[in-house]
Every structure is written in structure tokens, then in C-alpha cells.
Write a protein that holds these residues in place. Structure first.
Motif, mmCIF file in Angstrom:
data_model
loop_
_atom_site.group_PDB
_atom_site.id
_atom_site.type_symbol
_atom_site.label_atom_id
_atom_site.label_comp_id
_atom_site.label_asym_id
_atom_site.label_seq_id
_atom_site.Cartn_x
_atom_site.Cartn_y
_atom_site.Cartn_z
ATOM 1 N N UNK B 70 -0.703 2.419 40.260
ATOM 2 C CA UNK B 70 -1.250 2.265 41.601
ATOM 3 C C UNK B 70 -1.500 3.586 42.310
ATOM 4 N N UNK B 71 -0.532 4.489 42.275
ATOM 5 C CA UNK B 71 -0.721 5.752 42.998
ATOM 6 C C UNK B 71 -1.838 6.595 42.394
ATOM 7 N N UNK B 72 -1.881 6.803 41.055
ATOM 8 C CA UNK B 72 -3.021 7.557 40.505
ATOM 9 C C UNK B 72 -4.363 6.916 40.794
ATOM 10 N N UNK B 73 -4.418 5.572 40.747
ATOM 11 C CA UNK B 73 -5.699 4.913 41.016
ATOM 12 C C UNK B 73 -6.107 5.095 42.468
ATOM 13 N N UNK B 74 -5.104 5.063 43.373
ATOM 14 C CA UNK B 74 -5.407 5.297 44.796
ATOM 15 C C UNK B 74 -5.951 6.701 44.999
ATOM 16 N N UNK B 75 -5.323 7.680 44.336
ATOM 17 C CA UNK B 75 -5.787 9.068 44.452
ATOM 18 C C UNK B 75 -7.198 9.195 43.893
ATOM 19 N N UNK B 76 -7.439 8.538 42.744
ATOM 20 C CA UNK B 76 -8.773 8.606 42.129
ATOM 21 C C UNK B 76 -9.828 7.987 43.050
ATOM 22 N N UNK B 77 -9.498 6.816 43.640
ATOM 23 C CA UNK B 77 -10.442 6.179 44.550
ATOM 24 C C UNK B 77 -10.729 7.051 45.763
ATOM 25 N N UNK B 78 -9.682 7.670 46.308
ATOM 26 C CA UNK B 78 -9.896 8.574 47.445
ATOM 27 C C UNK B 78 -10.766 9.748 47.072
ATOM 28 N N UNK B 79 -10.529 10.295 45.878
ATOM 29 C CA UNK B 79 -11.351 11.421 45.418
ATOM 30 C C UNK B 79 -12.805 11.005 45.274
ATOM 31 N N UNK B 80 -13.040 9.791 44.741
ATOM 32 C CA UNK B 80 -14.422 9.317 44.577
ATOM 33 C C UNK B 80 -15.093 9.185 45.934
#
Lengths: 110, 141
Positions: B70-80
Motif C-alpha cells: 500500500x505505501x509504495x503504491x501510494x507513493x507511486x500514484x503521488x509521483x504519477x
């Protein structure tokens, strides 16, 4: 319909909405345990890409502006085929393992 | 809402809602044909398929729970979101000054049958392959 056509949106706004949709889709696809939920994330991402195509076809200078719409129709077709095959796979795996939890499907592990 | 819905079926219903909303966005972008196709195929066919898939797997977890990513995916989504917003704002898009399209269905039909004949036929072959493949996968034998 007429009311909606009167609404003026700019290219940047639609592109940012597309980016947000894509980010939500990739979050759902990466974090959910259920295979159907992962597929929902993928569909959201394809929808965001379609939205971007349509926005570019509407706003950007081009000799054949309708090509973006044609490409969006192709994306929808491929998404429908992909959804049918993926859901059939989910049902087949469920028959075999009684689960479609992505963490518990390790048939290909050696 | 797709993320936070407790029940997977509720998540599918919210997905249909977002599909219909995106069809509305297509209409504001004067893409009437694509909006109708979106409602028919996404909100109709794919949603029904997903509800079927959820119903056909009753013993699986209905909880719509997340995993450890969840945390890496949240970071990835924010980066996108951040990167795409930066690119969108910084780029000069050469916007055309023409108005919205009148009707798009006729132009799409002509484009599908004159410059895009080969992709059109390949798409039909792909649909047949997907149909046969899905039937073979779920057939009981």
C-alpha cells in the motif's frame, strides 16, 4: 446534452483528471488482493488513457483530429476482450484453488 | 470509493459510477460516439462480467482488502500525479482554435473503413480469439 456541450473545459484540466484517474487505477491494481479488484484498477487505467486521447483529439492542432476517437474505440475493444479473458481466467483458477487471492495463487512457483 | 468500499460488489458499483462519469466527460469534449460506446461496453458489458466474476467466486474473500504494497503504491500514484501535472502545465500543446466537433459517428465510421481497415480487421480477429479463449477456459470437462 446541450447543457453539457456548453461547458467549457481546458486541455490542462482534462489531462490532470486523466492523470489522477491513472494514479487511482495503478494504486488499485497494485494493492488489492482480489483478482477482480486488480482488473478493476486496470480498467480504470485504460479509461484514463482514453480520456487523454479524446482530450488531445478535441484540443490539439492536427490534420486528422478524429483519429484520436478511432484509437479510443480500439482501446475500448481491446479492453473488452481483455476483461473477458481475465475474468474467465479468474473463474478457472477459482475452480482449481477455491480462491482468487493474488497472494495465494502460486501455481507457477517452482 | 473503489479503494475504500468494504464490499467488493459495492466497489464494482462505484466503478460503474465512475465509468458513467467519464462518459459525461467525453460528451463535454464533444465525443458523442465514444461516450455512447463507453456507456454500452464499460458500464454495460464489462460491469456485468465483473459482477458475474464476483458472484461465481463465492468462497473467496469479498472484503476488498489490500496487501503489503500500500505505501509504495501510494507513493507511486503521488509521483504519477505530480509528474504528469508538471508536464501538462509546462508543455506548450499547440492548441487548435477550432470549435467542438459536430457529430463524430460518421467521421469515425469513414476513418475505420478507409485508413484503419487493417487494425479494424485485426480487432475483430482479436475479439473472436478472446471469445473462444474465454469459452475454452471456463468449459467443464
Amino acid at each position: 446534452m446541450v447543457l453539457l456541450l456548453e461547458v467549457h473545459v481546458s486541455l490542462e484540466q482534462v489531462l490532470i483528471v486523466g492523470a489522477v484517474l491513472f494514479a487511482i487505477g495503478i494504486y488499485v491494481a497494485l494493492t488489492k488482493r482480489n483478482a477482480v479488484a486488480v482488473l478493476m484498477g486496470i480498467e480504470l487505467m485504460l479509461n484514463a488513457v482514453n480520456l487523454t486521447f479524446i482530450a488531445f483529439a478535441r484540443f490539439v492542432e492536427s490534420p486528422r483530429p478524429i483519429d484520436g476517437h478511432v484509437f479510443a474505440v480500439f482501446v475500448i475493444t481491446v479492453a473488452a476482450a481483455e476483461a473477458a479473458v481475465a475474468l474467465a481466467l479468474a473463474v478457472a483458477v477459482y475452480r482449481y484453488r477455491t480462491t482468487i487471492d493474488m497472494g495465494k495463487i502460486n501455481l507457477l512457483r517452482w | 470509493m473503489i479503494i475504500v468500499a468494504r464490499n467488493l460488489l459495492h466497489a464494482v458499483l462505484f466503478l460503474i459510477l465512475s465509468f458513467v462519469g467519464i462518459a459525461g466527460l467525453f460528451i463535454t469534449l464533444s465525443a458523442d460516439f465514444v461516450a455512447v460506446v463507453q456507456v454500452l461496453i464499460y458500464a454495460g458489458a464489462i460491469a456485468v462480467l465483473m459482477i458475474f466474476a464476483v458472484m461465481l467466486t463465492p468462497a473467496s474473500d469479498r472484503g476488498n482488502t489490500g496487501n503489503l504494497l500500500q505505501l509504495p503504491a501510494l507513493v507511486l500514484g503521488g509521483l504519477i500525479i505530480a509528474g504528469a501535472t508538471y508536464i501538462v502545465i509546462e508543455t506548450d500543446w499547440r492548441e487548435a482554435s477550432r470549435g467542438p466537433f459536430d457529430t463524430t459517428a460518421q467521421a469515425i465510421g469513414e476513418a475505420l473503413l478507409s485508413p484503419f481497415v487493417l487494425p479494424f480487421e485485426i480487432a475483430s480477429v482479436l475479439l473472436v480469439v478472446a471469445l473462444v479463449g474465454a469459452i475454452v477456459l471456463v468449459r467443464e470437462d
